[in-house]
Design a protein around this motif. Structure first.
Motif, PDB file in Angstrom:
ATOM      1  N   ARG A 140      30.747  45.648  81.842  1.00 17.32           N
ATOM      2  CA  ARG A 140      31.384  46.678  81.074  1.00 17.32           C
ATOM      3  C   ARG A 140      30.557  47.393  79.993  1.00 17.32           C
ATOM      4  NH1 ARG A 140      35.626  47.553  83.949  1.00 17.32           N
ATOM      5  NH2 ARG A 140      36.787  45.593  84.772  1.00 17.32           N
ATOM      6  N   ALA A 141      29.467  46.822  79.745  1.00 20.60           N
ATOM      7  CA  ALA A 141      28.648  47.767  78.579  1.00 20.60           C
ATOM      8  C   ALA A 141      27.281  47.251  78.898  1.00 20.60           C
ATOM      9  CB  ALA A 141      29.329  47.725  77.274  1.00 20.60           C
ATOM     10  N   THR A 142      26.323  48.066  78.606  1.00 23.19           N
ATOM     11  CA  THR A 142      24.701  47.607  78.529  1.00 23.19           C
ATOM     12  C   THR A 142      24.329  48.312  77.127  1.00 23.19           C
ATOM     13  OG1 THR A 142      24.029  49.566  79.583  1.00 23.19           O
ATOM     14  CG2 THR A 142      24.735  47.688  81.081  1.00 23.19           C
ATOM     15  N   ALA A 143      23.106  47.803  76.802  1.00 23.58           N
ATOM     16  CA  ALA A 143      22.151  48.258  75.729  1.00 23.58           C
ATOM     17  C   ALA A 143      20.947  47.824  75.821  1.00 23.58           C
ATOM     18  CB  ALA A 143      22.819  47.599  74.649  1.00 23.58           C
ATOM     19  N   CYS A 144      20.125  48.885  75.798  1.00 25.89           N
ATOM     20  CA  CYS A 144      18.621  48.459  75.876  1.00 25.89           C
ATOM     21  C   CYS A 144      17.637  48.927  74.567  1.00 25.89           C
ATOM     22  CB  CYS A 144      17.787  49.388  76.904  1.00 25.89           C
ATOM     23  SG  CYS A 144      18.549  48.952  78.652  1.00 25.89           S
ATOM     24  N   TYR A 145      16.887  48.022  74.313  1.00 22.08           N
ATOM     25  CA  TYR A 145      16.067  48.181  73.018  1.00 22.08           C
ATOM     26  C   TYR A 145      14.684  48.124  73.334  1.00 22.08           C
ATOM     27  CZ  TYR A 145      20.464  46.748  70.934  1.00 22.08           C
ATOM     28  OH  TYR A 145      21.941  46.884  70.585  1.00 22.08           O
ATOM     29  N   PRO A 146      13.734  48.930  72.658  1.00 20.97           N
ATOM     30  CA  PRO A 146      12.182  48.780  72.592  1.00 20.97           C
ATOM     31  C   PRO A 146      11.823  47.487  72.123  1.00 20.97           C
ATOM     32  CG  PRO A 146      12.762  50.176  70.902  1.00 20.97           C
ATOM     33  CD  PRO A 146      14.037  49.694  71.636  1.00 20.97           C
ATOM     34  N   VAL A 147      10.636  46.924  72.473  1.00 16.40           N
ATOM     35  CA  VAL A 147      10.212  45.572  72.008  1.00 16.40           C
ATOM     36  C   VAL A 147      10.110  45.614  70.464  1.00 16.40           C
ATOM     37  CG1 VAL A 147       9.193  45.189  74.061  1.00 16.40           C
ATOM     38  CG2 VAL A 147       7.913  46.288  72.386  1.00 16.40           C
ATOM     39  N   THR A 148       9.941  46.618  69.829  1.00 21.25           N
ATOM     40  CA  THR A 148       9.685  46.701  68.558  1.00 21.25           C
ATOM     41  C   THR A 148      10.850  46.783  67.499  1.00 21.25           C
ATOM     42  OG1 THR A 148       9.477  49.219  68.604  1.00 21.25           O
ATOM     43  CG2 THR A 148       7.460  47.854  68.721  1.00 21.25           C
ATOM     44  N   VAL A 149      12.070  46.659  68.138  1.00 16.21           N
ATOM     45  CA  VAL A 149      13.451  46.709  67.319  1.00 16.21           C
ATOM     46  C   VAL A 149      14.423  45.692  68.003  1.00 16.21           C
ATOM     47  CG1 VAL A 149      15.270  48.164  66.692  1.00 16.21           C
ATOM     48  CG2 VAL A 149      13.333  49.402  67.108  1.00 16.21           C
ATOM     49  N   GLY A 150      14.646  44.755  66.970  1.00 15.28           N
ATOM     50  CA  GLY A 150      15.857  43.776  67.343  1.00 15.28           C
ATOM     51  C   GLY A 150      17.120  44.128  67.373  1.00 15.28           C
ATOM     52  N   ARG A 151      17.872  43.555  68.222  1.00 16.70           N
ATOM     53  CA  ARG A 151      19.457  43.940  68.358  1.00 16.70           C
ATOM     54  C   ARG A 151      20.113  43.652  66.807  1.00 16.70           C
ATOM     55  NH1 ARG A 151      17.729  40.774  72.754  1.00 16.70           N
ATOM     56  NH2 ARG A 151      18.238  41.690  74.923  1.00 16.70           N
ATOM     57  N   SER A 152      21.332  44.303  66.906  1.00 13.26           N
ATOM     58  CA  SER A 152      22.117  43.951  65.857  1.00 13.26           C
ATOM     59  C   SER A 152      23.244  42.973  66.479  1.00 13.26           C
ATOM     60  CB  SER A 152      22.891  45.081  65.193  1.00 13.26           C
ATOM     61  OG  SER A 152      23.840  44.849  64.114  1.00 13.26           O
ATOM     62  N   ILE A 153      23.365  41.792  65.617  1.00 14.66           N
ATOM     63  CA  ILE A 153      24.307  40.901  66.135  1.00 14.66           C
ATOM     64  C   ILE A 153      25.883  41.404  65.611  1.00 14.66           C
ATOM     65  CG2 ILE A 153      25.093  38.286  66.089  1.00 14.66           C
ATOM     66  CD1 ILE A 153      22.121  39.067  67.071  1.00 14.66           C
ATOM     67  N   ASP A 154      25.977  41.734  64.464  1.00 18.36           N
ATOM     68  CA  ASP A 154      27.133  42.442  63.826  1.00 18.36           C
ATOM     69  C   ASP A 154      27.878  43.525  65.186  1.00 18.36           C
ATOM     70  OD1 ASP A 154      27.424  40.726  62.111  1.00 18.36           O
ATOM     71  OD2 ASP A 154      26.751  42.191  60.579  1.00 18.36           O
ATOM     72  N   GLU A 155      26.610  44.470  65.621  1.00 16.82           N
ATOM     73  CA  GLU A 155      27.250  45.324  66.614  1.00 16.82           C
ATOM     74  C   GLU A 155      27.484  44.670  67.987  1.00 16.82           C
ATOM     75  OE1 GLU A 155      27.772  48.956  68.286  1.00 16.82           O
ATOM     76  OE2 GLU A 155      28.049  48.354  66.351  1.00 16.82           O
ATOM     77  N   MET A 156      26.718  43.611  68.385  1.00 17.29           N
ATOM     78  CA  MET A 156      26.947  42.909  69.577  1.00 17.29           C
ATOM     79  C   MET A 156      28.512  42.369  69.641  1.00 17.29           C
ATOM     80  SD  MET A 156      23.492  41.075  70.453  1.00 17.29           S
ATOM     81  CE  MET A 156      24.102  40.139  71.901  1.00 17.29           C
ATOM     82  N   LEU A 157      28.747  41.987  68.557  1.00 21.08           N
ATOM     83  CA  LEU A 157      30.124  41.316  68.134  1.00 21.08           C
ATOM     84  C   LEU A 157      31.325  42.524  68.185  1.00 21.08           C
ATOM     85  CD1 LEU A 157      29.164  38.581  65.686  1.00 21.08           C
ATOM     86  CD2 LEU A 157      30.436  38.132  67.893  1.00 21.08           C
ATOM     87  N   ARG A 158      30.912  43.482  67.544  1.00 24.33           N
ATOM     88  CA  ARG A 158      31.667  44.684  67.307  1.00 24.33           C
ATOM     89  C   ARG A 158      32.201  45.291  68.922  1.00 24.33           C
ATOM     90  NH1 ARG A 158      32.734  50.122  67.226  1.00 24.33           N
ATOM     91  NH2 ARG A 158      30.606  50.646  68.101  1.00 24.33           N
ATOM     92  N   ILE A 159      31.024  45.342  69.814  1.00 18.73           N
ATOM     93  CA  ILE A 159      31.024  46.052  71.256  1.00 18.73           C
ATOM     94  C   ILE A 159      32.122  44.935  71.885  1.00 18.73           C
ATOM     95  CG2 ILE A 159      30.039  46.336  73.170  1.00 18.73           C
ATOM     96  CD1 ILE A 159      27.606  47.356  71.525  1.00 18.73           C
ATOM     97  N   LEU A 160      31.862  43.803  71.941  1.00 19.64           N
ATOM     98  CA  LEU A 160      32.532  42.640  72.373  1.00 19.64           C
ATOM     99  C   LEU A 160      33.915  42.554  72.284  1.00 19.64           C
ATOM    100  CD1 LEU A 160      32.722  40.214  74.262  1.00 19.64           C
ATOM    101  CD2 LEU A 160      32.167  38.952  72.326  1.00 19.64           C
ATOM    102  N   ALA A 161      34.213  42.653  71.004  1.00 17.60           N
ATOM    103  CA  ALA A 161      35.670  42.652  70.406  1.00 17.60           C
ATOM    104  C   ALA A 161      36.260  43.942  70.833  1.00 17.60           C
ATOM    105  CB  ALA A 161      35.671  42.711  68.972  1.00 17.60           C
ATOM    106  N   ALA A 162      35.622  45.288  70.779  1.00 22.32           N
ATOM    107  CA  ALA A 162      36.212  46.631  71.203  1.00 22.32           C
ATOM    108  C   ALA A 162      36.426  46.385  72.886  1.00 22.32           C
ATOM    109  CB  ALA A 162      35.212  47.680  71.112  1.00 22.32           C
TER     110      ALA A 162
END
Length: 218
Positions: A140-162
């Motif tokens: 349903r969704a994907t996201a990619c990040y470079p090795v130098t930047v960490g994920r936002s957990i709040d954004e992961m939760l927001r995407i999931l809820a949406a």
């Protein structure tokens, strides 16, 4: 087995490839997670600083994902024993227990099947991808990040809820939407609504309240 390097990358709406693998929680199969949401996320290697910060944050937020009926699963090319040693280090250093499974992918088979790597890549140096998989095994969704930047957990939760809120097709999630905030009405598809005496933009842009009762992630 066919050469995974020839597989096209996964697209939103695709059924994700099944797999079986060893993990820190014992043998796992993707089929075990049917019937609930799953976030599958990869990292380049154990014992790396950005990945360590992510796993500490994800483990600390595990109950928030659980409240949304979503399981977590990590993946990297490192061996099962490296994963276990890393989890122990995280426990010793941060006092955080990583209870979700971390699977090993030493041959890059899963990474290639999911399109985490370029066709000519022979290591996982650039792998930090996130896959949001619905209860039917559909991406349903994907996201990619470079090795130098960490994920936002709040954004992961927001995407999931949406994703969960709009899944039935009755509403859309606007920019910066959070549970409990207004949603957008699905646009009308008939000219009569566009020519009605109401506001000229109402046929395609009007808000509706979020009545899902999921304001806990707000």
């Amino acid at each position: 087995m066919e050469d995974q390097r020839e597989k096209p990358p996964l697209r939103i709406g695709d059924r994700v490839p099944g797999f079986a693998a060893r993990s820190t929680q014992g043998p796992v199969e993707l089929a075990q997670f049917r019937g609930r949401w799953l976030i599958l996320f990869s990292h380049p290697a154990d014992f790396t600083p950005v990945c360590t910060s992510e796993f500490v944050a994800l483990a600390s937020a595990a109950d928030r994902f659980r409240a949304l009926d979503c399981a977590l699963m990590g993946l990297s090319v490192d061996s099962l024993y490296a994963h276990i040693a890393w989890i122990r280090l995280i426990w010793d250093r941060f006092g955080v227990r990583v209870d979700f499974p971390i699977i090993e992918d030493p041959t890059l088979e899963i990474a290639r099947a999911y399109g985490m790597l370029g066709r000519e890549a022979y290591d996982a140096a650039s792998v930090r991808a996130t896959y949001y998989i619905d209860p039917d095994g559909i991406l349903r969704a994907t996201a990619c990040y470079p090795v130098t930047v960490g994920r936002s957990i709040d954004e992961m939760l927001r995407i999931l809820a949406a994703l969960q809120r709009v899944q039935d097709g009755t509403a859309l999630a606007p920019a910066d939407w959070k549970p409990g905030c207004d949603l957008l009405r699905t646009p009308e598809e008939q000219i009569e609504k566009a020519l009605s005496p109401e506001g000229s933009a109402d046929w395609f842009y009007s808000t509706i309240p979020d009545t899902s009762g999921s304001g806990s992630e707000r």
